[in-house]
Design an enzyme around this catalytic site. Structure first.
Site, PDB file in Angstrom:
ATOM      1  N   ARG A  76     -69.889  49.403 -14.062  1.00  0.00           N
ATOM      2  CA  ARG A  76     -71.590  50.610 -14.246  1.00  0.00           C
ATOM      3  C   ARG A  76     -70.938  51.412 -14.982  1.00  0.00           C
ATOM      4  O   ARG A  76     -70.560  51.927 -15.734  1.00  0.00           O
ATOM      5  CB  ARG A  76     -70.996  50.217 -12.809  1.00  0.00           C
ATOM      6  N   TYR A 215     -75.020  43.382 -15.703  1.00  0.00           N
ATOM      7  CA  TYR A 215     -73.885  43.499 -15.216  1.00  0.00           C
ATOM      8  C   TYR A 215     -73.629  43.710 -13.795  1.00  0.00           C
ATOM      9  O   TYR A 215     -74.195  45.123 -13.442  1.00  0.00           O
ATOM     10  CB  TYR A 215     -72.746  43.772 -15.911  1.00  0.00           C
ATOM     11  N   LYS A 224     -74.680  48.472  -5.140  1.00  0.00           N
ATOM     12  CA  LYS A 224     -74.053  49.961  -4.638  1.00  0.00           C
ATOM     13  C   LYS A 224     -75.659  50.636  -4.755  1.00  0.00           C
ATOM     14  O   LYS A 224     -75.398  51.569  -3.979  1.00  0.00           O
ATOM     15  CB  LYS A 224     -73.711  49.923  -6.261  1.00  0.00           C
ATOM     16  N   HIS A 244     -68.377  52.707   1.355  1.00  0.00           N
ATOM     17  CA  HIS A 244     -68.008  52.199   0.123  1.00  0.00           C
ATOM     18  C   HIS A 244     -66.797  51.810   1.092  1.00  0.00           C
ATOM     19  O   HIS A 244     -65.319  52.022   0.794  1.00  0.00           O
ATOM     20  CB  HIS A 244     -67.471  52.952  -0.985  1.00  0.00           C
ATOM     21  N   SER A 266     -63.590  52.420  -7.091  1.00  0.00           N
ATOM     22  CA  SER A 266     -63.310  51.107  -7.105  1.00  0.00           C
ATOM     23  C   SER A 266     -62.168  51.117  -8.152  1.00  0.00           C
ATOM     24  O   SER A 266     -61.668  51.664  -8.646  1.00  0.00           O
ATOM     25  CB  SER A 266     -64.551  51.446  -8.461  1.00  0.00           C
ATOM     26  N   CYS A 268     -59.104  50.034  -6.440  1.00  0.00           N
ATOM     27  CA  CYS A 268     -58.159  50.714  -6.358  1.00  0.00           C
ATOM     28  C   CYS A 268     -57.602  49.840  -4.917  1.00  0.00           C
ATOM     29  O   CYS A 268     -56.415  50.517  -4.442  1.00  0.00           O
ATOM     30  CB  CYS A 268     -58.653  52.054  -6.272  1.00  0.00           C
ATOM     31  N   ASP A 291     -65.489  45.760   0.719  1.00  0.00           N
ATOM     32  CA  ASP A 291     -66.584  46.758  -0.508  1.00  0.00           C
ATOM     33  C   ASP A 291     -67.322  47.649   0.027  1.00  0.00           C
ATOM     34  O   ASP A 291     -67.449  48.402  -0.014  1.00  0.00           O
ATOM     35  CB  ASP A 291     -66.708  46.016  -1.711  1.00  0.00           C
ATOM     36  N   ARG A 383     -64.446  39.825 -13.124  1.00  0.00           N
ATOM     37  CA  ARG A 383     -64.768  39.502 -11.849  1.00  0.00           C
ATOM     38  C   ARG A 383     -65.208  38.064 -11.234  1.00  0.00           C
ATOM     39  O   ARG A 383     -65.242  37.622 -12.485  1.00  0.00           O
ATOM     40  CB  ARG A 383     -65.931  40.422 -11.678  1.00  0.00           C
TER      41      ARG A 383
HETATM   42  P1  GTP Z   1     -63.779  47.046  -6.393  1.00  0.00           P
HETATM   43  O1  GTP Z   1     -63.803  45.897  -6.480  1.00  0.00           O
HETATM   44  O2  GTP Z   1     -63.809  47.567  -7.840  1.00  0.00           O
HETATM   45  O3  GTP Z   1     -64.571  48.142  -5.606  1.00  0.00           O
HETATM   46  O4  GTP Z   1     -61.961  46.653  -6.708  1.00  0.00           O
HETATM   47  P2  GTP Z   1     -60.951  47.221  -5.336  1.00  0.00           P
HETATM   48  O5  GTP Z   1     -61.030  48.910  -4.425  1.00  0.00           O
HETATM   49  O6  GTP Z   1     -61.799  45.636  -4.063  1.00  0.00           O
HETATM   50  O7  GTP Z   1     -59.815  46.585  -5.745  1.00  0.00           O
HETATM   51  P3  GTP Z   1     -58.548  45.703  -5.797  1.00  0.00           P
HETATM   52  O8  GTP Z   1     -58.415  44.662  -4.194  1.00  0.00           O
HETATM   53  O9  GTP Z   1     -59.862  44.352  -6.688  1.00  0.00           O
HETATM   54  O10 GTP Z   1     -57.646  46.364  -6.805  1.00  0.00           O
HETATM   55  C1  GTP Z   1     -57.975  46.687  -7.741  1.00  0.00           C
HETATM   56  C2  GTP Z   1     -56.885  46.418  -8.719  1.00  0.00           C
HETATM   57  O11 GTP Z   1     -55.258  47.229  -8.051  1.00  0.00           O
HETATM   58  C3  GTP Z   1     -55.660  44.663  -8.855  1.00  0.00           C
HETATM   59  O12 GTP Z   1     -55.330  44.332 -10.182  1.00  0.00           O
HETATM   60  C4  GTP Z   1     -54.842  44.655  -7.800  1.00  0.00           C
HETATM   61  O13 GTP Z   1     -54.121  44.164  -8.201  1.00  0.00           O
HETATM   62  C5  GTP Z   1     -54.383  46.609  -7.930  1.00  0.00           C
HETATM   63  N1  GTP Z   1     -53.580  46.610  -6.301  1.00  0.00           N
HETATM   64  C6  GTP Z   1     -54.373  45.991  -5.163  1.00  0.00           C
HETATM   65  N2  GTP Z   1     -53.153  46.401  -4.413  1.00  0.00           N
HETATM   66  C7  GTP Z   1     -52.509  47.609  -4.652  1.00  0.00           C
HETATM   67  C8  GTP Z   1     -50.772  47.719  -4.732  1.00  0.00           C
HETATM   68  O14 GTP Z   1     -50.993  47.681  -3.367  1.00  0.00           O
HETATM   69  N3  GTP Z   1     -50.516  48.580  -5.642  1.00  0.00           N
HETATM   70  C9  GTP Z   1     -50.930  47.998  -5.868  1.00  0.00           C
HETATM   71  N4  GTP Z   1     -49.502  48.017  -7.116  1.00  0.00           N
HETATM   72  N5  GTP Z   1     -51.289  47.831  -7.061  1.00  0.00           N
HETATM   73  C10 GTP Z   1     -52.481  46.964  -6.550  1.00  0.00           C
HETATM   74  C1  SPV Z   2     -67.298  49.081  -7.410  1.00  0.00           C
HETATM   75  O1  SPV Z   2     -67.256  48.962  -9.114  1.00  0.00           O
HETATM   76  O2  SPV Z   2     -66.902  49.539  -6.681  1.00  0.00           O
HETATM   77  C2  SPV Z   2     -67.472  47.556  -7.873  1.00  0.00           C
HETATM   78  C3  SPV Z   2     -67.991  46.817  -8.787  1.00  0.00           C
HETATM   79  O3  SPV Z   2     -67.741  46.602  -6.638  1.00  0.00           O
HETATM   80  S1  SPV Z   2     -70.035  46.590  -8.815  1.00  0.00           S
HETATM   81  O4  SPV Z   2     -70.749  45.844  -8.221  1.00  0.00           O
HETATM   82  O5  SPV Z   2     -70.400  46.268 -10.028  1.00  0.00           O
HETATM   83  O6  SPV Z   2     -70.426  48.562  -8.606  1.00  0.00           O
HETATM   84 MN    MN Z   3     -66.547  48.453  -4.751  1.00  0.00          MN
END
Ligand code: GTP
Ligand code: SPV
Ligand code: MN
Length: 603
Positions: A76, A215, A224, A244, A266, A268, A291, A383
């Site tokens: 983004r 993207y 979003k 979110h 994002s 996290c 999400d 992704r």
């Molecule tokens: P968006 O799709 O961008 O909104 O991301 P998200 O909030 O869905 O994050 P996602 O669950 O994909 O995790 C993002 C990164 O954080 C990945 O590399 C995970 O491996 C890492 N991660 C997720 N949960 C944990 C956790 O409990 N501990 C640690 N250390 N890392 C984590």
């Molecule tokens: C985020 O960045 O919070 C996402 C990926 O879930 S995107 O759809 O590119 O915003």
């Molecule tokens: Mn997201």
């Protein structure tokens, strides 16, 4: 141009808009999408012929494709994202703003002829289950077949959405172009995009214009742009919440089920928590969304949530059979992969999938890669895109038009220090203050400096369609719509606290269920465990945390729950400075909570 509307839609406004956009963009052809599997398959096949998609090994990943973007178009673009409300004040200090007239002028120029030599696709879609009072309809016009096949997975798209729309229904128009017209005979690039990018929301008019990027959230306008930026503005006007947040259900060994939503910025941990495999025996989870959550109070006075999406657009790196087995099983088939690495036998790989990388890979830059190289093989924001229904723990309530009742709201972010593993807020107002105070280290999900701590209120910094100060006020007002005992309890978690050695103190992932269990006990009425009062909120008595079989030392646990008043005083100073930017839009409730925190941690 003759457009075959007859068997598609007779909605006069929709037809007029499409005709107007054809006049503006000069596509060579118009494709009105029906959302059929056949249409999806045909488009994927075309993308293979045009070398944007590579079919993956049918033995390993049936129905799946590998794709890499232009190296400049990988996330983004927050600095190119605009909220064009009538006044700058309405967009607020956290959004980029331009006068709507001026922006329309810029966009009209950019979109003039921008689809020359390309097909214009028209994608009708529903965000949320068909027929739910919580759902909204959108129509995206795009010259990107990549966006079309992604919208097919991520939304409920096609004929059925048109049926709900009828001839008079409301829809949110989204105009998208990659911004790269093709001259006759010119060879198309494998990832067309423009160096000029604009991601624009008009919140009053409820419309979206996106130019230059192919993207993710820049191009899949249901996500979003519609489901957060436009929907948040609509939600303020109509008294609901567009957030979110992931939505998950958790059932204890006795068979009681409760639902939680969680807002993390994002990259996290939303997808990971949404699909968690609890490490404690007898506990079961189900995933409603990973999400976005739309929430409204039901007739019974409780808050109900739906997931407006129909697929997952998840971060690949870090996803493994150890960290997120449910995600790994979800993406076994019918998955689109963008910017991950490719193995020699046409499978996918990314950092963290296995302890050691394969000896030879093709990187996301489409060049040979070996483990000796210092650059990652997969882009950190690479992704997978996959239908939600493929998730082994998808909730039976996924398509429920009523949504699911929410018992707890969780906020969290990446913070190496300060915030303990978990704490509960004292009441709704304190909860809203904690949401407003959220800070997190930046990730690869958006262009910017990775690792830098920034304020990200409610994990909505890049997604709030109006003045963030008013948004805090809206949350406070929502808390007055029902009896206090019916409101969800509000928590804050931090899976990312680090010890002196720079390593995460908490093992995370499936072990996070131990924290969920504590929250489950706390939101039960009456609460099943007492909590310990501290200046920042309520934390668990260690004996109430299920720690059986956990590989976490006593020392680590002490550190995870330590509250350093000095650090919190610094935080208060920082928050005071930050909240000033909202000027008169900062609600009294936030001011009051800040003062109360200051008094509790000692001035
Ligand atoms: P968006 O799709 O961008 O909104 O991301 P998200 O909030 O869905 O994050 P996602 O669950 O994909 O995790 C993002 C990164 O954080 C990945 O590399 C995970 O491996 C890492 N991660 C997720 N949960 C944990 C956790 O409990 N501990 C640690 N250390 N890392 C984590
Ligand atoms: C985020 O960045 O919070 C996402 C990926 O879930 S995107 O759809 O590119 O915003
Ligand atoms: Mn997201």
């Amino acid at each position: 141009m003759n457009i075959a509307f007859e068997s598609w839609s007779q909605h006069p406004q929709l037809k007029a808009w499409i005709e107007e956009m054809v006049q503006l963009c000069h596509p060579k052809e118009v494709h009105l999408c029906d959302g059929s599997k056949k249409e999806y398959d045909t488009l994927c096949q075309q993308l293979v012929e045009n070398k944007m998609f590579l079919p993956l090994n049918p033995q390993k990943r049936p129905g799946s494709f590998w794709c890499v973007s232009h190296p400049s178009d990988v996330a983004r673009v927050e600095d190119r994202t605009f909220i064009c409300s009538k006044t700058a004040e309405d967009a607020g200090p956290t959004n980029h703003w331009k006068n709507p007239e001026e922006m329309k002028h810029i966009l009209t120029k950019l979109f003039q002829g921008c689809m020359e030599g390309r097909v214009m696709y028209v994608v009708p879609f529903s965000m949320g289950p068909y027929g739910s009072k919580l759902s909204l309809l959108g129509v995206q016009i795009t010259d990107s077949p990549y966006a079309v096949v992604h919208m097919y997975i991520m939304t409920r798209m096609g004929k059925e959405a048109l049926k709900v729309l009828g001839e008079k229904g409301e829809f949110i128009p989204g105009m998208h172009s990659v911004g790269m017209p093709l001259k006759p005979g010119e060879q198309d690039s494998t990832w067309p995009c423009s160096s000029t990018k604009y991601i624009v929301q008009f919140p009053e008019e409820r419309s979206i214009w996106s130019y230059g990027s192919g993207y993710g959230g820049n191009a899949l306008l249901g996500k979003k742009c519609l489901a957060l930026r436009i929907a948040s503005a609509k939600a303020r006007d109509e008294g609901w919440l567009a957030e979110h947040m992931l939505i998950l259900g958790i059932t204890n060994p006795a068979g009681e089920k409760k639902y939680f939503v969680a807002a993390f910025p994002s990259s996290c941990g939303k997808t990971n928590l949404a699909m968690i495999t609890p490490t404690m025996p007898g506990w079961k989870t189900e995933c409603v969304g990973d999400d976005i959550a739309w929430m409204r109070f039901g007739a019974d006075g409780r808050l109900y949530a739906i997931n407006p999406e129909n697929g997952f657009f998840g971060v690949a790196p870090g996803t493994s059979m150890l960290s997120n087995p449910n995600a790994m099983k979800t993406i076994q088939k019918n998955t689109l992969y963008t910017n991950v690495a490719l193995t020699e036998d046409y499978d996918v790989w990314w950092e963290g999938m296995t302890p050691n990388p394969p000896e030879k890979l093709t990187s996301w830059k489409n060049t040979p890669w070996t483990p000796k190289m210092s650059e990652p093989a997969a882009h950190p924001n690479s992704r997978f895109t996959v239908p939600s229904q493929q998730c082994p723990i998808i909730s039976p309530s996924f398509n429920d038009p009523q949504g699911v009742p929410i018992s707890g709201i969780i906020f969290g972010g990446r913070r190496a220090s300060l915030a303990p593993l978990v704490y509960e807020t004292f009441d709704w107002e304190h909860g809203v203050f904690i949401g407003a105070s959220l800070s997190s280290e930046m990730t690869a999900a958006a262009k910017g400096t990775i690792g830098q701590l920034r304020h990200d209120p409610f994990a909505m910094l890049p997604f709030c369609g109006y003045n963030m100060g008013d948004y805090f006020g809206h949350w406070l007002e929502m808390g007055k719509k029902t009896q206090p005992q019916k409101l969800p309890k509000v928590f804050h978690v931090n899976w990312f606290k680090k010890g002196a050695d720079g390593k995460f103190l908490w093992p995370g992932y499936g072990e996070n269920a131990r924290v969920l269990k504590w929250m489950f006990d706390r939101v039960s009425q009456p609460s099943r465990v007492e909590a310990k009062k501290t200046p920042i909120g309520l934390i668990p008595h260690l004996e109430d945390l299920d720690l059986q079989g956990l590989s976490c030392s006593h020392q680590q646990l002490q550190e995870l729950f330590s509250i350093d008043k000095e650090q919190w005083r610094t935080e208060v100073v920082e928050l005071k400075k930050y909240f000033k930017i909202f000027q008169k839009h900062l609600p009294e409730g936030i001011q009051r909570q800040l003062q109360a925190l200051e008094e509790r941690v000692g001035v």
